[in-house]
Design an enzyme around this catalytic site. Structure first.
Site, PDB file in Angstrom:
ATOM      1  N   SER A  97       6.520  10.480  19.847  1.00  0.00           N
ATOM      2  CA  SER A  97       5.493   9.959  20.732  1.00  0.00           C
ATOM      3  C   SER A  97       4.220   9.686  19.944  1.00  0.00           C
ATOM      4  O   SER A  97       3.982  10.278  18.888  1.00  0.00           O
ATOM      5  CB  SER A  97       5.197  10.981  21.840  1.00  0.00           C
ATOM      6  OG  SER A  97       4.037  10.655  22.557  1.00  0.00           O
TER       7      SER A  97
ATOM      8  N   GLU B  87       5.003  13.016  15.899  1.00  0.00           N
ATOM      9  CA  GLU B  87       3.774  12.602  16.561  1.00  0.00           C
ATOM     10  C   GLU B  87       3.145  11.435  15.821  1.00  0.00           C
ATOM     11  O   GLU B  87       2.760  11.580  14.651  1.00  0.00           O
ATOM     12  CB  GLU B  87       2.778  13.759  16.618  1.00  0.00           C
ATOM     13  CG  GLU B  87       3.089  14.812  17.656  1.00  0.00           C
ATOM     14  CD  GLU B  87       1.952  15.803  17.831  1.00  0.00           C
ATOM     15  OE1 GLU B  87       2.065  16.643  18.744  1.00  0.00           O
ATOM     16  OE2 GLU B  87       0.961  15.755  17.079  1.00  0.00           O
ATOM     17  N   CYS B  88       3.015  10.309  16.474  1.00  0.00           N
ATOM     18  CA  CYS B  88       2.274   9.150  15.970  1.00  0.00           C
ATOM     19  C   CYS B  88       2.838   8.670  14.630  1.00  0.00           C
ATOM     20  O   CYS B  88       3.767   7.875  14.605  1.00  0.00           O
ATOM     21  CB  CYS B  88       0.783   9.468  15.873  1.00  0.00           C
ATOM     22  SG  CYS B  88      -0.269   8.002  15.826  1.00  0.00           S
ATOM     23  N   ALA B  89       2.314   9.135  13.517  1.00  0.00           N
ATOM     24  CA  ALA B  89       2.855   8.736  12.223  1.00  0.00           C
ATOM     25  C   ALA B  89       4.327   9.104  12.121  1.00  0.00           C
ATOM     26  O   ALA B  89       5.142   8.356  11.575  1.00  0.00           O
ATOM     27  CB  ALA B  89       2.070   9.398  11.093  1.00  0.00           C
TER      28      ALA B  89
ATOM     29  N   LEU C 184       6.446   9.203  14.545  1.00  0.00           N
ATOM     30  CA  LEU C 184       7.181   8.222  15.328  1.00  0.00           C
ATOM     31  C   LEU C 184       7.464   6.982  14.485  1.00  0.00           C
ATOM     32  O   LEU C 184       8.586   6.473  14.457  1.00  0.00           O
ATOM     33  CB  LEU C 184       6.377   7.863  16.583  1.00  0.00           C
ATOM     34  CG  LEU C 184       6.959   6.836  17.558  1.00  0.00           C
ATOM     35  CD1 LEU C 184       6.387   7.079  18.948  1.00  0.00           C
ATOM     36  CD2 LEU C 184       6.643   5.408  17.149  1.00  0.00           C
TER      37      LEU C 184
END
Length: 823
Positions: A441, A345-347, A349
């Site tokens: 994502s 998630e985010c980081a 990714l």
């Protein structure tokens, strides 16, 4: 699922809000939590909204997990159950302090304040304390508060805490204005005394990144105790209406998919501080074992990892330290490539991308991450357009985006989600399992609001654990399991089909002495003489396997480390002895060559092969000696050193302080069925091994074989065999490379490690094709650090090598014509 019917009352509770952001909500709320805790109250801390940073400070202040309450991510119906759960776990709380989000009435845009502080306060029937930055006002403060009160009569405003008060006179003026309108003043906090929380591009700096965080919170507690009426705050909390409900329980919304307990590696440390507490609770309820690791510091994934969760944080801030940790980046890339279910998630990714701000990352996603000037912020609805790791086709989730970085997918992979019809993120199946095993994502999801996400991920971890076995790699797999009747054996590294005639005669004669108990004195003297060692430095063993077992049981050290890829017996022996070794997986990009600086400073028992099985790498002796230090034991497996011309880079013959070397005679002399070997090393280590050795474990034939194989004549014969291996290996290596196969490095062993990834077909198919054509090669995917496209091939006589290369050529021709690629 089973739903609990137990209803419990909500605890005393208070919401800390403000007219807007930047008023000091986090400072005051965290200080209140800490001050109340210092008074002996058990405090449960909560944050309204999707924010991850504030709960980190709440956790430090309360000594229990900081939690989020967000009706947009988890629904209105879950607000009270989540409050009740957080107020009862890990134990009952005396009071709940709930920090608001933005201004009191600020919620999701376009929804008339949905998910605002006021919205949640109404759902929980919780009184509200207004934090007011008064650094630029005096009596106007009362008008501001009156406006907040008038906006919604359903709210109960318990009072005001003035923040950034300039002087007692300043505070008095505001207090009188508030009193004139019946508004209670709960406290007046002076201007900053060095206890504020610094900010950067995404808001406050996380507590995990501040070495002084505990000290700051302690000073906040003292400050709030001096400047706020804590008794009045508690009274307001206790005056909250009595309401009851059923606490949220993760065991009612997910279930274990098997009796296994797969390890899910959870990224933590300074770079990965964003995740909801309920995520790990759901994974535990689904039968997993969440284990934290630090991608900036740890050199290996947790043992037995069957799932990876890379949450949010600041990899762009810590990109350099993440990039420096190449061993872990390689280990994660290898795990992802083997199909370990992975959520990023985010980081996460960014960490899985090829690079982040030009620093190399794990490299499993076809994209690069870069910082931008644009802030992406807001709630999003995600739709799965295919069956993927976290959702089935057509399923939707609600999440939150919050980042200033950007990635540019190349369109080669399906998206993780469709956000308003826009593809976002990555869904991959790198291991060719037929089902995506990677979900990456920017969208943050609160799994309590979408427990099916947790269930799908946990189920995938269970399936992986069941598929690969207990330790993710089959540590008990050896080359003899790859051979079968009718197959040409290139899997086992024993040089001879039977002991030479002179040795066979000695072994037959030893049968005449089997009525007596074995004596190892002559074998001990032969070992010492062969290597110029003292008697107290040597110990005959029943092959290398016994040596590993003796070390696992007899050598102290609470931080064992095994350097991989290498023979799996050392790690298997440690685990059988009840120890939990860490892994240092060497980098394929570096040719699996040891870098002593990559070894964990805490490791006090290190096991390494030289030359290494299966890579064929011969590490310089000086590199291994560089690992020696007081309090550490370095165990070197030199099972194949007698196949190296001149035994160059052997550690025997030099200073053995802190070192133990294991040797085996089974490979060179065709004695695999007899088990004969020995240990040479530091006398203190040898004494520890001797105390663990069972009486008479070295049989009379094995002891006689040790004496015979270490005679001057036998050692000269072994030296000639080593030179012969050098000659036989050359046409094998060149032939493999001519066929387009990659042979690792410049092997110094009677075997070579081959990477078959350059050939067509799914991972592992070439080994299966060889087997179908009557050839057994040692599979590589049981060695930590290798995958199914690696095979180990033994060096044999010229005729066998020519036949093997011819078989490979036939297989390649068939594959090119698409005639025989195994499914």
């Amino acid at each position: 699922m089973v739903t609990s019917q137990l209803s419990v009352p909500a605890p005393p509770r208070i919401v800390v809000s403000a007219p807007g952001s930047g008023q000091g909500k986090t400072t005051i709320a965290t200080g209140l939590m800490a001050a109340l805790r210092h008074r002996g109250e058990q405090v449960a801390g909560f944050k309204i909204g999707p924010d991850y940073i504030d709960p980190g400070y709440h956790s430090l202040a309360t000594g229990r997990p900081g939690r989020n309450l967000d009706p947009r991510l988890c629904s209105e119906e879950l607000m009270l159950p989540l409050l009740l759960h957080g107020s009862r776990s890990p134990g009952p709380a005396d009071v709940a302090v709930i920090e608001g989000v933005m201004g009191l009435y600020d919620g999701q845009l376009g929804t008339d304040g949905y998910a605002s502080t006021a919205h949640v306060a109404r759902l929980l029937q919780a009184p509200v304390i207004i934090v007011l930055d008064v650094s630029g006002v005096s009596r106007t403060a009362a008008a501001l508060v009156r406006g907040l009160i008038a906006e919604d009569a359903r709210l109960s405003i318990a009072g005001v805490i003035m923040n950034k008060v300039g002087s007692p006179r300043h505070a008095g003026e505001i207090r009188r204005a508030l009193d004139d309108h019946g508004i209670v003043t709960l406290g007046a906090v002076p201007r900053d005394r060095g206890v504020s929380v610094p900010s950067r591009h995404l808001g406050l700096m996380p507590a995990a990144e501040r070495p002084d965080a505990v000290d700051v919170i302690g000073r906040l507690a003292d400050e709030l105790a001096d400047s706020v009426d804590l008794d009045a705050v508690l009274t307001a909390a206790r005056n909250a209406p009595v309401i009851a409900g059923t606490p949220w329980d993760p065991t009612t919304v997910v279930r274990p998919a098997s009796d296994e307990r797969p390890v899910v590696a959870i990224a933590g440390g300074r770079a990965f501080t964003f995740r909801y507490a309920e995520t790990e609770e759901l994974l535990s309820a689904a039968g997993c074992r969440p284990v934290s690791f630090d991608p900036a510091e740890d050199i290996a994934l947790p043992a037995d990892t069957a799932g990876i969760y890379l949450g949010g944080g600041f990899p762009e801030v810590h990109a350099e330290s993440l990039a420096r940790n190449a061993p872990l980046r390689d280990a994660i890339a290898d795990a992802v490539g083997r199909g370990v279910p992975t959520v990023a998630e985010c980081a996460g990714l960014l960490y899985l991308a090829k690079s982040c701000d030009d620093q190399p990352m794990v490299g499993v996603l076809p994209t690069d991450g870069v910082m931008t000037e644009r802030l992406t912020l807001g709630y999003r609805t995600g739709v799965a357009d295919h069956d993927q790791l976290l959702a089935g086709a057509g399923e939707t989730v609600t999440g939150h985006e919050f980042h200033r970085t950007a990635v540019t997918p190349d369109g080669s992979t399906p998206p993780a989600w469709l956000l308003g019809g826009r593809p976002e993120g990555f869904s991959l199946d790198p291991a060719g399992t037929g089902t995506p095993t990677v979900h990456a994502s920017y969208l943050h999801i609160h799994w309590a609001g979408h427990p099916t996400v947790a269930q799908r991920f946990a189920d995938a971890a269970h399936r992986y654990r069941q598929r690969v076995g207990q330790h993710a790699y089959d540590l008990d797999h050896h080359g003899d399991r790859d051979i079968a009747d009718g197959l040409v054996d290139l899997a086992v590294n024993v040089r001879l089909g039977a002991p030479p005639a002179w040795l066979a005669t000695i072994l037959r004669d030893s049968i005449d002495h089997l009525a007596g108990y074995p004596r190892i004195d002559a074998a001990t003297q032969a070992i010492a003489a062969a290597h110029g060692a003292d008697i107290d430095q040597v110990l005959p063993t029943a092959g290398g396997a016994e040596g590993f077992t003796l070390i696992a049981r007899g050598v102290r050290g609470d931080h064992p480390l095994v350097v991989h890829p290498q023979f799996t017996e050392p790690e298997a022996a440690l685990r059988a002895a009840g120890r939990r070794p860490r892994r240092l997986v060497l980098s394929e990009a570096d040719g699996f060559v040891l870098d002593p600086s990559a070894v964990d400073d805490h490791a006090n028992l290190i096991m390494i092969g030289n030359p290494t099985n299966p890579t064929g790498v011969l590490h310089p002796a000086d590199q291994i000696r560089a690992l020696v230090r007081p309090g550490r034991v370095v165990c070197v497996d030199e099972a194949f050193m007698d196949a190296v011309p001149g035994e160059r880079e052997s550690l025997l013959g030099g200073d053995l302080t802190g070192i133990v070397v294991l040797r085996s005679l089974t490979k060179t002399w065709g004695l695999a069925g007899l088990r004969a070997g020995y240990a040479v090393g530091d006398p203190a280590i040898i004494a520890d091994l001797r105390r663990q050795q069972a009486p008479w474990s070295v049989s009379t034939p094995a002891a006689d074989a040790i004496v015979a194989c270490l005679s001057a004549q036998a050692r000269a014969e072994a030296a000639r065999a080593a030179e012969e291996f050098d000659r036989l290996r050359t046409p094998l290596v060149s032939g493999l490379r001519d066929l387009g196969l990659s042979v690792l490095g410049d092997p110094a062993t009677p075997f070579v490690l081959v990477d078959c990834a350059g050939w067509p077909g799914r991972p592992g198919w070439l080994r299966l094709a060889l087997r179908d054509h009557g050839v057994a090669a040692r599979r590589g995917d049981t060695f930590p650090g290798l995958g199914p496209d690696w095979i180990r091939v033994a060096v044999r006589d010229p005729g066998t090598t020519r036949g093997f290369l011819s078989t490979l050529a036939d297989i390649k021709a068939g594959a090119v014509n698409h005639q025989e690629i195994p499914a």
